[in-house]
Scaffold this active site. Structure first.
Site, PDB file in Angstrom:
ATOM      1  CB  CYS A  82       9.108  40.731  15.925  1.00  0.00           C
ATOM      2  SG  CYS A  82      10.011  40.510  14.377  1.00  0.00           S
ATOM      3  CG  HIS A 139       4.943  41.324  13.938  1.00  0.00           C
ATOM      4  ND1 HIS A 139       5.308  42.309  14.836  1.00  0.00           N
ATOM      5  CD2 HIS A 139       6.011  41.151  13.127  1.00  0.00           C
ATOM      6  CE1 HIS A 139       6.533  42.716  14.578  1.00  0.00           C
ATOM      7  NE2 HIS A 139       6.993  42.024  13.541  1.00  0.00           N
ATOM      8  CD  GLU A 177       2.133  42.688  16.515  1.00  0.00           C
ATOM      9  OE1 GLU A 177       2.293  41.534  16.958  1.00  0.00           O
ATOM     10  OE2 GLU A 177       3.087  43.410  16.141  1.00  0.00           O
TER      11      GLU A 177
HETATM   12  N1  GLN Z   1      14.957  44.123  13.875  1.00  0.00           N
HETATM   13  C1  GLN Z   1      14.546  42.754  13.986  1.00  0.00           C
HETATM   14  C2  GLN Z   1      14.692  42.000  12.672  1.00  0.00           C
HETATM   15  O1  GLN Z   1      14.805  42.602  11.636  1.00  0.00           O
HETATM   16  C3  GLN Z   1      13.122  42.646  14.503  1.00  0.00           C
HETATM   17  C4  GLN Z   1      12.111  43.138  13.541  1.00  0.00           C
HETATM   18  C5  GLN Z   1      10.767  43.390  14.168  1.00  0.00           C
HETATM   19  O2  GLN Z   1      10.647  43.505  15.387  1.00  0.00           O
HETATM   20  N2  GLN Z   1       9.743  43.506  13.355  1.00  0.00           N
HETATM   21  O3  GLN Z   1      14.658  40.805  12.659  1.00  0.00           O
END
Ligand code: GLN
Length: 537
Positions: free
Chosen positions: A383, A509, A511
């Site tokens: 992400c 994600h 994970e």
């Molecule tokens: N801050 C980033 C976004 O909002 C990444 C978010 C995250 O890592 N879950 O896109």
């Protein structure tokens, strides 16, 4: 068959592993042939943990349907290996929001709205939704916090009423407590457990089983004592000494005969032949002596390892499968900015850049990514990690260190990562990110596609920002491959470098979908690359 409910409350103090215990009980019942689901009742007032800092609450675990939930839901899914849904995490905030909305709508016209029955009815409604929406035969319901907390009273009252509503034979109450160890006399004490059970009784709940947790072996006479003082049958007093291996807990519970006790008490008929082969295999591969692979996890909330709980578990799962011991060095990205702790990054066989929000520590993460690219160290970005991998590469390709995500520099001349168009008008912060499962198509022959061995995947998301497509061509020409995109090709889901053994970032994600018995393909690919880097064959 009638649905069965097992209620799990905590006594004495928090952090004794109630969530893991609930998850492990779920696995025990699943192995005995039942379809199970687990729900967490969280007494805090937030509607969900999505708006809390990871420092307050650890990781926010995201489900397929986009619910932002307590990290215990991660334990549940990893142990029972079936997908849960948004009814599986209830908070005081959700319950009150619903009741108040109904009151405004006029649903209770003429009535006075009270904790009993309106709030407790709403809680019970949500508990009953668990088997209804998941199809589970047995619902395990865990109440967050400890008996005696002011906020948990309506939840405990709802649990008490459930026995009357659906019958004694369909409900079972488990109280998880802690036996403190007195070093001077070298003994464990049962008094706090006795008090806690008394407190529970005063609310009207008599536990059917006590799981007594301790860090030291629990002598037989303590079991007798707890049974006597707390009025629970001896076979229903379960001594649970802290297990060094998380995934061993279901096996320990099974060895103590808990599966059979629960099945008998709930008047159920189990499969008769619980098959533990798969789980035994996981635990024996964890116990095996394995060569070490060092992963530097460069995060911004590293003081609290719970902030990266699923990432840590996913790394371990990949390690079990690849027969290596994954050792995580927790590196604070702000330290790297101050030229500290680089030795941990330099000693690593792989670098992992997890998700996150806000400007603190961002440049440190970018420096670690640069190191991984230049030294060809395997790297996995999750992400925010993927977004920063793009930023780092863009800075090199465009020859401009000002390239950035507009999350961190709204005025950057090269906004390679920018707010998603449908986020621009959103003002409310709660539950408004791009959340949950979305499809993604993989580029044949790419590292991503080789890891997954398929061309169409679905993964869980939680973000507001995205890769800006205006930069696709220029970065692609310089060696960044966009190997995963949404089916309409609008959104970049995976970026990877061509001229690198393994440098890959995902907008989602992965994970959240890793399981001890089914490690995630990308984590597996990452650990395999790190293993190679470490020279392990
Ligand atoms: N801050 C980033 C976004 O909002 C990444 C978010 C995250 O890592 N879950 O896109």
């Amino acid at each position: 068959m009638d649905k069965r409910y097992i209620f799990i409350t905590g006594g004495v103090l928090s952090s004794v592993g109630k969530g893991v215990t609930a998850a492990a009980l779920g696995r025990v019942l699943k192995v005995h042939g039942f379809n199970v689901a687990i729900q967490k009742l969280d007494p805090y007032i937030n509607v969900d943990p999505g708006t809390m800092s990871p420092y307050q609450h650890g990781e926010v675990f995201v489900l397929d349907d986009g619910a932002e939930t307590d990290l215990d839901l991660g334990h549940y899914e990893r142990f029972i290996d079936s997908g849960l849904n948004r009814v599986c995490n209830v908070t005081t905030g959700q319950v009150y929001a619903e009741v108040i909305a109904k009151e405004r709508h006029g649903d209770y016209l003429g009535g006075t709205i009270q904790v009993i029955p309106h709030i407790t009815d709403e809680i019970k409604k949500r508990i009953k939704l668990v088997p209804e929406t998941t199809g589970a035969d047995i619902a395990l319901i865990e109440v967050g916090g400890t008996v005696g907390d002011i906020e948990s009273l309506p939840f405990l009252e709802a649990l008490r009423q459930m026995r009357g509503d659906i019958g004694r034979e369909n409900t079972f109450y488990i109280h998880v407590t802690w036996l403190p160890y007195i070093a001077a006399t070298k003994e464990l004490k049962t008094k706090p457990t006795q008090h806690s059970v008394r407190e529970l009784r005063s609310i009207g709940i008599s536990p059917d089983m006590i799981i007594a947790r301790a860090d030291h072996p629990i002598a037989e006479e303590l079991r007798d004592k707890i049974a006597l003082f707390c009025d629970v049958e001896k076979e229903a007093v379960v001594p649970m000494v802290t297990a060094p291996i998380l995934y061993e807990v279901p096996l320990l519970l099974e060895r103590l005969g808990i599966g059979d006790v629960l099945i008998e008490k709930l008047g159920l008929k189990g499969s008769g032949q619980p098959n533990w082969d798969e789980w035994n295999h996981i635990v024996s591969s964890i116990k095996m002596n394995k060569p070490l692979v060092k992963i530097a996890l460069v995060g911004k909330y590293v003081e609290l390892h719970d902030a990266y709980l699923s990432v840590r578990e996913a790394l371990k799962h990949a390690g079990f499968a690849d027969e290596v011991e994954v050792e995580i060095s927790w590196v604070h990205s702000s330290d790297l900015e101050e030229n500290k702790n680089w030795d941990l990054v330099e000693a690593a066989d792989g670098i992992l850049i997890p998700g996150g929000f806000g400007p603190r520590g961002i440049e440190g993460k970018i420096q670690a990514i640069r190191y991984a690219r230049e030294h060809k160290i395997p790297m996995l970005g999750l992400c925010l990690g993927m977004q920063l991998m793009v930023v780092e590469f863009a800075r090199k390709v465009l020859g401009d260190e000002r390239a950035n995500s507009t999350e961190f520099d709204p005025d950057t001349p090269h906004p390679v990562i920018d707010l998603m168009p449908d986020q621009v008008t959103i003002v409310d912060k709660g539950g408004t990110m791009r959340l949950g499962l979305y499809p993604c198509e993989l580029m044949p022959g790419s590292i991503a596609q080789q890891c997954y061995q398929k061309e169409f995947i679905q993964e869980r998301h939680r973000h507001r920002y995205e890769f800006k497509n205006a930069y696709r061509q220029v970065l692609q020409d310089a060696g960044m491959q966009f190997s995963g995109v949404s089916p309409d090709n609008r959104l970049v889901e995976i970026a990877e470098l061509v001229d690198h053994p393994f440098m890959l970032g995902t907008q989602f994600h992965p994970e959240f979908l890793s399981r001890p018995n089914r490690p995630h393909p990308l984590f597996k690919g990452f650990i395999t690359a790190a293993k190679k880097k470490a020279g392990i064959t």
